[in-house]
Write a protein that holds these residues in place. Structure first.
Motif, mmCIF file in Angstrom:
data_model
loop_
_atom_site.group_PDB
_atom_site.id
_atom_site.type_symbol
_atom_site.label_atom_id
_atom_site.label_comp_id
_atom_site.label_asym_id
_atom_site.label_seq_id
_atom_site.Cartn_x
_atom_site.Cartn_y
_atom_site.Cartn_z
ATOM 1 N N SER A 67 0.842 -1.199 0.000
ATOM 2 C CA SER A 67 0.000 0.000 0.000
ATOM 3 C C SER A 67 0.876 1.246 0.000
ATOM 4 C CB SER A 67 -0.865 0.046 1.264
ATOM 5 O OG SER A 67 -1.914 -0.862 1.156
ATOM 6 N N GLY A 68 0.602 2.152 -0.929
ATOM 7 C CA GLY A 68 1.355 3.396 -1.012
ATOM 8 C C GLY A 68 2.757 3.210 -1.568
ATOM 9 N N ASN A 149 5.176 -4.553 2.001
ATOM 10 C CA ASN A 149 3.883 -4.196 2.592
ATOM 11 C C ASN A 149 4.033 -2.994 3.517
ATOM 12 O OD1 ASN A 149 4.422 -5.063 5.447
ATOM 13 N ND2 ASN A 149 4.575 -7.092 4.487
ATOM 14 N N ALA A 150 2.897 -2.376 3.769
ATOM 15 C CA ALA A 150 2.807 -1.337 4.797
ATOM 16 C C ALA A 150 2.314 -2.034 6.065
ATOM 17 C CB ALA A 150 1.807 -0.272 4.365
ATOM 18 N N ALA A 151 2.906 -1.689 7.199
ATOM 19 C CA ALA A 151 2.507 -2.387 8.422
ATOM 20 C C ALA A 151 2.567 -1.455 9.626
ATOM 21 C CB ALA A 151 3.437 -3.586 8.652
ATOM 22 N N GLY A 152 1.780 -1.797 10.635
ATOM 23 C CA GLY A 152 1.838 -1.074 11.891
ATOM 24 C C GLY A 152 3.004 -1.601 12.708
ATOM 25 N N GLY A 153 3.763 -0.687 13.314
ATOM 26 C CA GLY A 153 4.903 -1.103 14.134
ATOM 27 C C GLY A 153 4.445 -1.411 15.551
ATOM 28 N N THR A 157 10.429 -0.240 19.831
ATOM 29 C CA THR A 157 11.613 0.489 19.362
ATOM 30 C C THR A 157 11.448 0.966 17.913
ATOM 31 O OG1 THR A 157 12.794 -1.441 18.511
ATOM 32 C CG2 THR A 157 13.092 -0.944 20.853
ATOM 33 N N TYR A 158 10.401 0.509 17.248
ATOM 34 C CA TYR A 158 10.217 0.890 15.835
ATOM 35 C C TYR A 158 9.624 2.283 15.727
ATOM 36 C CZ TYR A 158 10.894 -3.999 14.326
ATOM 37 O OH TYR A 158 11.389 -5.247 14.078
ATOM 38 N N LYS A 159 10.072 2.997 14.670
ATOM 39 C CA LYS A 159 9.531 4.329 14.413
ATOM 40 C C LYS A 159 8.861 4.346 13.039
ATOM 41 C CE LYS A 159 13.566 6.381 15.040
ATOM 42 N NZ LYS A 159 14.332 5.176 15.316
ATOM 43 N N ILE A 160 7.966 5.306 12.877
ATOM 44 C CA ILE A 160 7.321 5.464 11.578
ATOM 45 C C ILE A 160 8.391 5.746 10.530
ATOM 46 C CG2 ILE A 160 5.803 6.991 10.232
ATOM 47 C CD1 ILE A 160 4.086 7.258 12.773
ATOM 48 N N GLY A 161 8.309 5.033 9.414
ATOM 49 C CA GLY A 161 9.297 5.219 8.344
ATOM 50 C C GLY A 161 10.411 4.178 8.397
ATOM 51 N N ASP A 162 10.477 3.380 9.463
ATOM 52 C CA ASP A 162 11.446 2.285 9.517
ATOM 53 C C ASP A 162 11.096 1.233 8.467
ATOM 54 O OD1 ASP A 162 12.807 3.436 11.605
ATOM 55 O OD2 ASP A 162 12.147 2.027 13.145
ATOM 56 N N VAL A 163 12.119 0.477 8.085
ATOM 57 C CA VAL A 163 11.915 -0.593 7.103
ATOM 58 C C VAL A 163 12.304 -1.906 7.774
ATOM 59 C CG1 VAL A 163 12.660 -1.493 4.860
ATOM 60 C CG2 VAL A 163 12.407 0.985 5.185
ATOM 61 N N GLY A 288 -3.080 8.040 19.461
ATOM 62 C CA GLY A 288 -3.664 8.255 18.126
ATOM 63 C C GLY A 288 -4.470 7.051 17.643
ATOM 64 N N GLU A 289 -4.934 7.141 16.391
ATOM 65 C CA GLU A 289 -5.665 6.029 15.777
ATOM 66 C C GLU A 289 -5.062 5.773 14.400
ATOM 67 O OE1 GLU A 289 -10.240 5.618 17.006
ATOM 68 O OE2 GLU A 289 -9.780 7.462 15.939
ATOM 69 N N ALA A 290 -4.974 4.481 14.025
ATOM 70 C CA ALA A 290 -4.427 4.151 12.699
ATOM 71 C C ALA A 290 -5.406 4.602 11.628
ATOM 72 C CB ALA A 290 -4.215 2.639 12.607
ATOM 73 N N ASN A 291 -4.874 5.022 10.489
ATOM 74 C CA ASN A 291 -5.762 5.319 9.358
ATOM 75 C C ASN A 291 -5.009 5.129 8.044
ATOM 76 O OD1 ASN A 291 -4.906 8.142 8.203
ATOM 77 N ND2 ASN A 291 -4.751 8.291 10.440
ATOM 78 N N HIS A 292 -5.774 4.795 7.002
ATOM 79 C CA HIS A 292 -5.167 4.410 5.712
ATOM 80 C C HIS A 292 -4.449 5.592 5.055
ATOM 81 C CE1 HIS A 292 -4.492 1.791 2.325
ATOM 82 N NE2 HIS A 292 -5.216 2.531 1.496
ATOM 83 N N GLU A 293 -4.935 6.804 5.282
ATOM 84 C CA GLU A 293 -4.282 7.981 4.693
ATOM 85 C C GLU A 293 -2.836 8.096 5.168
ATOM 86 O OE1 GLU A 293 -4.711 9.988 2.219
ATOM 87 O OE2 GLU A 293 -6.389 8.639 1.919
ATOM 88 N N GLU A 294 -2.655 7.907 6.485
ATOM 89 C CA GLU A 294 -1.298 7.984 7.041
ATOM 90 C C GLU A 294 -0.418 6.897 6.412
ATOM 91 O OE1 GLU A 294 -0.957 7.070 11.233
ATOM 92 O OE2 GLU A 294 1.038 7.973 11.375
ATOM 93 N N VAL A 295 -1.007 5.719 6.248
ATOM 94 C CA VAL A 295 -0.274 4.598 5.649
ATOM 95 C C VAL A 295 0.235 5.014 4.260
ATOM 96 C CG1 VAL A 295 -0.583 2.253 4.714
ATOM 97 C CG2 VAL A 295 -1.525 2.843 6.970
ATOM 98 N N LEU A 296 -0.654 5.594 3.462
ATOM 99 C CA LEU A 296 -0.272 5.988 2.098
ATOM 100 C C LEU A 296 0.753 7.129 2.130
ATOM 101 C CD1 LEU A 296 -3.720 5.836 0.247
ATOM 102 C CD2 LEU A 296 -1.982 4.056 0.466
ATOM 103 N N ASP A 297 0.584 8.064 3.064
ATOM 104 C CA ASP A 297 1.521 9.198 3.163
ATOM 105 C C ASP A 297 2.936 8.724 3.467
ATOM 106 O OD1 ASP A 297 -0.406 11.032 2.681
ATOM 107 O OD2 ASP A 297 -0.707 11.608 4.782
ATOM 108 N N VAL A 298 3.048 7.777 4.392
ATOM 109 C CA VAL A 298 4.394 7.303 4.765
ATOM 110 C C VAL A 298 5.019 6.561 3.571
ATOM 111 C CG1 VAL A 298 5.726 5.868 6.364
ATOM 112 C CG2 VAL A 298 3.826 7.256 7.217
ATOM 113 N N GLY A 299 4.196 5.849 2.824
ATOM 114 C CA GLY A 299 4.681 5.194 1.594
ATOM 115 C C GLY A 299 5.279 6.223 0.649
ATOM 116 N N ARG A 300 4.558 7.327 0.472
ATOM 117 C CA ARG A 300 5.069 8.384 -0.424
ATOM 118 C C ARG A 300 6.357 8.981 0.134
ATOM 119 N NH1 ARG A 300 -0.537 9.130 -1.848
ATOM 120 N NH2 ARG A 300 -1.035 10.075 0.148
ATOM 121 N N MET A 301 6.370 9.209 1.467
ATOM 122 C CA MET A 301 7.533 9.817 2.106
ATOM 123 C C MET A 301 8.795 8.959 1.904
ATOM 124 S SD MET A 301 7.799 10.416 6.176
ATOM 125 C CE MET A 301 8.563 8.935 6.787
#
Ligand SMILES: O=P(O)(O)O[C@H]1O[C@H](CO)[C@@H](O)[C@H]1O
Ligand SMILES: Nc1nc2[nH]cnc2c(=O)[nH]1
Length: 324
Positions: A67-68, A149-153, A157-163, A288-301
């Motif tokens: 996703s994204g 895939n896009a996944a929730g961490g 220790t994981y941060k948004i944008g980690d692979v 916060g709450e998970a949402n698909h928009e954020e998922v797609l944004d991080v993919g773009r980032m």
């Protein structure tokens, strides 16, 4: 409650779903169990032959874009794009962020095929159908599958944008008997009881860690355990805490069944999760709450770094002889 007026009723009648082509839903086969027959080897061979008639070089590596992350397929040169609607027996993509086409061509010197858009259980497809493209890849000659895939961490220790390089998975849906290999087994694809203890190729994971160092990605590269839930809802706090306890590092709604299907037919497998959100494991009011928009944004980032990483991995993977 506000009274219903005639305009509301007309609006409801004129409602047009976002996607006109919806997947057929898994049907009951008459004995109370959902049908899991799948397509025959011959039917998938027809699909493979159709694709082979449209391309000039047989791909050795197949990539599934998460996703994204569809822009991964944009690095493919001399691209031949085939929309899923045009491919015999293929499902269609219904999720935002999943384009819905196969892209054949080259990354560097390597002939590849990418799925720009995957199929998920929550779209209404049975697992065998979500994984049909993996078998088709096998039949056209693909040896290695790279699933992203896009996944929730979930690992704290994981941060948004980690692979996250996927070391292993927990097949939660399989615990409940939902498995892409459920139903009659055709030995031409693989054995009835395939092992999964070496699902994620050791050599590939080693190379992926080395390449991450070369590209100065050490601070964002992780290695961990992925799980797939059926979706489409994101998880409750209690569910996430349970998954954390059993050793899950990242949570998604895909990949596991694709990997099982690929290993069943003896493909080499590598998988990556882009951590697009932090899983919420507390009931704090400000969580916060998970949402698909954020998922797609991080993919773009992360698209530039992922494109670079995946193209180097494809080059390195293509150069080694590996046992799955
Ligand atoms: O696994 P991919 O397709 O990358 O997408 C993940 O992100 C979507 C939710 O935002 C779900 O489809 C989940 O599976
Ligand atoms: N199940 C699940 N899938 C995701 N895909 C991206 N983020 C998430 C998540 O937090 N949970």
């Amino acid at each position: 409650m506000a009274p219903i007026n005639a305009n509301d009723i007309n609006d409801a009648k004129n409602f047009v779903p976002a996607k006109q082509v919806l997947p057929e839903v898994e049907t009951d086969n008459g004995n109370g169990k959902a049908s899991s027959k799948g397509y025959s080897y011959e039917t998938l061979q027809e699909t493979a032959n159709f694709l082979l008639s449209r391309i000039s070089e047989i791909p050795s590596i197949g990539v599934i874009c998460g996703s994204g992350m569809g822009s991964l397929a944009e690095i493919i040169k001399e691209a031949v794009r085939i929309p899923y609607e045009d491919i015999p027996n293929f499902p269609v993509s219904t999720v935002e962020g999943h384009h819905g086409q196969l892209v054949f061509g080259n990354i560097g010197d390597v002939a590849v095929v990418a799925m720009q858009g995957r199929f998920h259980y929550y779209e209404g497809y049975p697992l065998w159908k979500c994984c049909l493209p993996v078998r088709v890849m096998k039949l056209i000659g693909v040896k290695t599958l790279i699933a992203t895939n896009a996944a929730g961490g979930l690992n704290p220790t994981y941060k948004i944008g980690d692979v996250m390089i996927v070391r292993d998975h927990i097949n939660m849906m399989g615990f409940a008997g939902n498995n892409p290999l459920h139903g009659p087994n055709d030995e031409r694809f693989g054995p009835r009881f395939p092992p999964m203890s070496k699902a994620y190729n050791y050599e590939f994971r080693k190379i992926a860690k080395e390449v991450a160092q070369e590209l100065n990605m050490e601070n964002i590269i992780r290695e961990g355990v992925y799980t797939c839930l059926g979706g489409p809802n994101f998880e409750t706090v209690a569910e996430l805490n349970m998954l954390k306890m059993v050793g899950v590092d990242a949570v998604g709604m895909s990949t596991v069944h694709e990997v099982i299907t690929a290993r069943h037919c003896d493909m080499n497998v590598f998988a990556l999760s882009l951590i697009t959100n932090e899983c919420v494991t507390s009931y704090a009011d400000d969580a916060g709450e998970a949402n698909h928009e954020e998922v797609l944004d991080v993919g773009r980032m992360r698209q530039d770094i992922l494109r670079k990483y995946v193209s180097v991995l494809i080059d390195r993977f293509s150069k080694i002889e590996t046992n799955p």
